[in-house]
Design a protein around this motif. Structure first.
Motif, PDB file in Angstrom:
ATOM      1  N   THR A 132       0.913  -1.093   0.060  1.00  0.00           N
ATOM      2  CA  THR A 132       0.043   0.053  -0.134  1.00  0.00           C
ATOM      3  C   THR A 132       1.080   1.219  -0.054  1.00  0.00           C
ATOM      4  O   THR A 132       2.074   1.310   0.662  1.00  0.00           O
ATOM      5  N   ASP A 133       0.429   2.385  -0.735  1.00  0.00           N
ATOM      6  CA  ASP A 133       1.123   3.477  -0.781  1.00  0.00           C
ATOM      7  C   ASP A 133       0.453   4.702  -0.248  1.00  0.00           C
ATOM      8  O   ASP A 133      -0.349   5.472  -0.904  1.00  0.00           O
ATOM      9  N   GLY A 134       0.407   4.756   1.202  1.00  0.00           N
ATOM     10  CA  GLY A 134      -0.226   5.797   1.748  1.00  0.00           C
ATOM     11  C   GLY A 134      -1.591   5.360   2.609  1.00  0.00           C
ATOM     12  O   GLY A 134      -1.878   4.134   2.498  1.00  0.00           O
ATOM     13  N   PRO A 135      -1.967   6.132   3.401  1.00  0.00           N
ATOM     14  CA  PRO A 135      -3.260   5.739   4.386  1.00  0.00           C
ATOM     15  C   PRO A 135      -4.515   5.432   3.711  1.00  0.00           C
ATOM     16  O   PRO A 135      -5.212   4.596   4.137  1.00  0.00           O
ATOM     17  N   VAL A 136      -4.751   6.037   2.628  1.00  0.00           N
ATOM     18  CA  VAL A 136      -5.995   5.668   1.894  1.00  0.00           C
ATOM     19  C   VAL A 136      -6.050   4.334   1.291  1.00  0.00           C
ATOM     20  O   VAL A 136      -6.871   3.650   1.458  1.00  0.00           O
ATOM     21  N   GLN A 137      -4.750   3.783   0.505  1.00  0.00           N
ATOM     22  CA  GLN A 137      -4.902   2.595   0.215  1.00  0.00           C
ATOM     23  C   GLN A 137      -4.855   1.478   1.419  1.00  0.00           C
ATOM     24  O   GLN A 137      -5.089   0.569   1.353  1.00  0.00           O
ATOM     25  N   GLN A 138      -4.192   1.953   2.354  1.00  0.00           N
ATOM     26  CA  GLN A 138      -4.087   0.987   3.485  1.00  0.00           C
ATOM     27  C   GLN A 138      -5.557   0.665   4.359  1.00  0.00           C
ATOM     28  O   GLN A 138      -5.829  -0.247   4.654  1.00  0.00           O
ATOM     29  N   VAL A 139      -6.245   1.906   4.164  1.00  0.00           N
ATOM     30  CA  VAL A 139      -7.718   1.867   4.892  1.00  0.00           C
ATOM     31  C   VAL A 139      -8.539   0.915   4.012  1.00  0.00           C
ATOM     32  O   VAL A 139      -9.312   0.085   4.387  1.00  0.00           O
ATOM     33  N   LEU A 140      -8.317   1.134   2.434  1.00  0.00           N
ATOM     34  CA  LEU A 140      -9.094   0.398   1.625  1.00  0.00           C
ATOM     35  C   LEU A 140      -8.887  -1.049   1.797  1.00  0.00           C
ATOM     36  O   LEU A 140      -9.688  -2.036   1.582  1.00  0.00           O
ATOM     37  N   LEU A 141      -7.491  -1.246   1.637  1.00  0.00           N
ATOM     38  CA  LEU A 141      -7.133  -2.968   2.059  1.00  0.00           C
ATOM     39  C   LEU A 141      -7.669  -3.391   3.240  1.00  0.00           C
ATOM     40  O   LEU A 141      -8.135  -4.609   3.020  1.00  0.00           O
ATOM     41  N   TYR A 142      -7.754  -2.712   4.380  1.00  0.00           N
ATOM     42  CA  TYR A 142      -8.412  -3.394   5.497  1.00  0.00           C
ATOM     43  C   TYR A 142      -9.939  -3.492   5.330  1.00  0.00           C
ATOM     44  O   TYR A 142     -10.355  -4.521   5.807  1.00  0.00           O
ATOM     45  N   VAL A 143     -10.494  -2.418   4.803  1.00  0.00           N
ATOM     46  CA  VAL A 143     -11.936  -2.505   4.688  1.00  0.00           C
ATOM     47  C   VAL A 143     -12.236  -3.648   3.387  1.00  0.00           C
ATOM     48  O   VAL A 143     -13.270  -4.340   3.920  1.00  0.00           O
ATOM     49  N   CYS A 144     -11.285  -4.093   2.746  1.00  0.00           N
ATOM     50  CA  CYS A 144     -11.823  -5.098   1.894  1.00  0.00           C
ATOM     51  C   CYS A 144     -11.242  -6.538   2.277  1.00  0.00           C
ATOM     52  O   CYS A 144     -11.972  -7.540   2.208  1.00  0.00           O
ATOM     53  N   TYR A 145     -10.417  -6.701   3.171  1.00  0.00           N
ATOM     54  CA  TYR A 145      -9.802  -7.886   3.582  1.00  0.00           C
ATOM     55  C   TYR A 145     -10.223  -8.158   5.162  1.00  0.00           C
ATOM     56  O   TYR A 145     -10.477  -9.418   5.165  1.00  0.00           O
ATOM     57  N   LEU A 146     -10.575  -7.346   6.154  1.00  0.00           N
ATOM     58  CA  LEU A 146     -11.082  -7.737   7.460  1.00  0.00           C
ATOM     59  C   LEU A 146     -12.272  -8.491   7.346  1.00  0.00           C
ATOM     60  O   LEU A 146     -12.399  -9.322   8.026  1.00  0.00           O
ATOM     61  N   PRO A 147     -13.270  -8.346   6.469  1.00  0.00           N
ATOM     62  CA  PRO A 147     -14.364  -9.179   6.431  1.00  0.00           C
ATOM     63  C   PRO A 147     -14.140 -10.704   6.364  1.00  0.00           C
ATOM     64  O   PRO A 147     -14.793 -11.566   6.679  1.00  0.00           O
ATOM     65  N   LEU A 148     -13.047 -10.997   5.831  1.00  0.00           N
ATOM     66  CA  LEU A 148     -12.450 -12.429   5.578  1.00  0.00           C
ATOM     67  C   LEU A 148     -12.161 -13.146   7.113  1.00  0.00           C
ATOM     68  O   LEU A 148     -12.283 -14.491   7.116  1.00  0.00           O
ATOM     69  N   LEU A 149     -12.267 -12.596   7.874  1.00  0.00           N
ATOM     70  CA  LEU A 149     -11.955 -12.606   9.338  1.00  0.00           C
ATOM     71  C   LEU A 149     -13.212 -13.631   9.794  1.00  0.00           C
ATOM     72  O   LEU A 149     -13.105 -14.673  10.504  1.00  0.00           O
ATOM     73  N   ALA A 150     -14.391 -13.390   9.416  1.00  0.00           N
ATOM     74  CA  ALA A 150     -15.622 -14.072   9.729  1.00  0.00           C
ATOM     75  C   ALA A 150     -15.768 -15.273   8.786  1.00  0.00           C
ATOM     76  O   ALA A 150     -16.650 -16.259   9.343  1.00  0.00           O
ATOM     77  N   TRP A 151     -15.126 -15.540   7.635  1.00  0.00           N
ATOM     78  CA  TRP A 151     -15.060 -16.623   6.868  1.00  0.00           C
ATOM     79  C   TRP A 151     -15.115 -18.111   7.613  1.00  0.00           C
ATOM     80  O   TRP A 151     -16.276 -18.751   7.526  1.00  0.00           O
ATOM     81  N   ALA A 152     -14.046 -18.067   8.299  1.00  0.00           N
ATOM     82  CA  ALA A 152     -13.840 -19.366   9.114  1.00  0.00           C
ATOM     83  C   ALA A 152     -15.118 -19.706  10.336  1.00  0.00           C
ATOM     84  O   ALA A 152     -15.360 -20.867  10.419  1.00  0.00           O
ATOM     85  N   PRO A 153     -15.153 -18.879  10.901  1.00  0.00           N
ATOM     86  CA  PRO A 153     -16.315 -19.138  12.096  1.00  0.00           C
ATOM     87  C   PRO A 153     -17.805 -19.175  11.425  1.00  0.00           C
ATOM     88  O   PRO A 153     -18.297 -20.294  11.964  1.00  0.00           O
ATOM     89  N   LEU A 154     -18.008 -18.446  10.299  1.00  0.00           N
ATOM     90  CA  LEU A 154     -19.318 -18.886   9.558  1.00  0.00           C
ATOM     91  C   LEU A 154     -19.243 -20.319   9.104  1.00  0.00           C
ATOM     92  O   LEU A 154     -20.301 -20.824   9.112  1.00  0.00           O
ATOM     93  N   LEU A 155     -18.203 -20.603   8.515  1.00  0.00           N
ATOM     94  CA  LEU A 155     -18.177 -22.031   7.830  1.00  0.00           C
ATOM     95  C   LEU A 155     -18.338 -23.067   8.791  1.00  0.00           C
ATOM     96  O   LEU A 155     -18.891 -23.878   8.519  1.00  0.00           O
ATOM     97  N   ALA A 156     -17.640 -22.880   9.905  1.00  0.00           N
ATOM     98  CA  ALA A 156     -17.626 -23.855  11.056  1.00  0.00           C
ATOM     99  C   ALA A 156     -18.995 -24.004  11.623  1.00  0.00           C
ATOM    100  O   ALA A 156     -19.357 -25.187  11.639  1.00  0.00           O
TER     101      ALA A 156
END
Length: 183
Positions: A132-156
């Protein structure tokens, strides 16, 4: 109220969880596609054809695996669709489906653990790849990838609900319904 094609004996929470899985995988897929087509979501060191192919295959594979979660609440998770060669019309082995889903959940938990460790340990900080190149890209990365944390518990959770619904439903041999020990 949202209408779904789930089986009538599936708990409502399991239906909602199964339908949430493809949706929580979607933001990271969109981010990877945006990166592949050259949108400024991250700084790319080597925008070669190999990296683009990897990102597309990863995106398609992740979405397909996420959509398989719907099989745990729909009829095609109990009987293979007739259009499938060799398997069409046959019942899905409940133990195999549950084992595959739980193995997927364990793998997802392991990936989350590894990437969390790698992030806190500073592994790969200066490696070749995307940054990421700057705070905007960093926030966008987090917003797009943090929902993946719910995948494993929901699947289980959906896999356990599938197992409770399917395991021990029929006695061997005579096909009569029996009570499950998990219910």
């Amino acid at each position: 109220m949202m209408k779904t094609k789930a089986l009538p004996d599936v708990p409502r929470w399991a239906v909602l969880a199964a339908h949430a899985v493809p949706l929580i995988v979607l933001p990271s897929a969109i981010w990877r596609i945006a990166l592949t087509v050259g949108l400024p979501v991250a700084e790319v060191d080597d925008p070669g054809l190999g990296q683009a192919a990897y990102q597309i295959v990863l995106t398609i594979g992740a979405e397909l695996l996420a959509f398989l979660t719907l099989g745990l609440v729909r009829s095609w998770g109990e009987v293979f669709p007739r259009r499938l060669p060799f398997l069409g019309g046959r019942p899905v082995n409940a133990a195999a489906a549950t084992s595959a889903a739980l193995a997927g959940a364990v793998a997802l938990f392991a990936l989350v653990g590894w990437f969390t460790y790698a992030a806190y340990a500073g592994l790969g900080e200066n490696s070749v790849g995307t940054h990421t190149d700057g705070p905007v890209q960093q926030v966008l990365l987090y917003v797009c990838y943090l929902p993946l944390l719910a995948w494993a518990p929901l699947l289980a959770a959906v896999a356990v609900a599938y197992h409770r619904r399917r395991a021990g439903r029929y006695e061997r041999g005579n096909g009569r319904p029996v009570a499950s020990s998990w219910v």
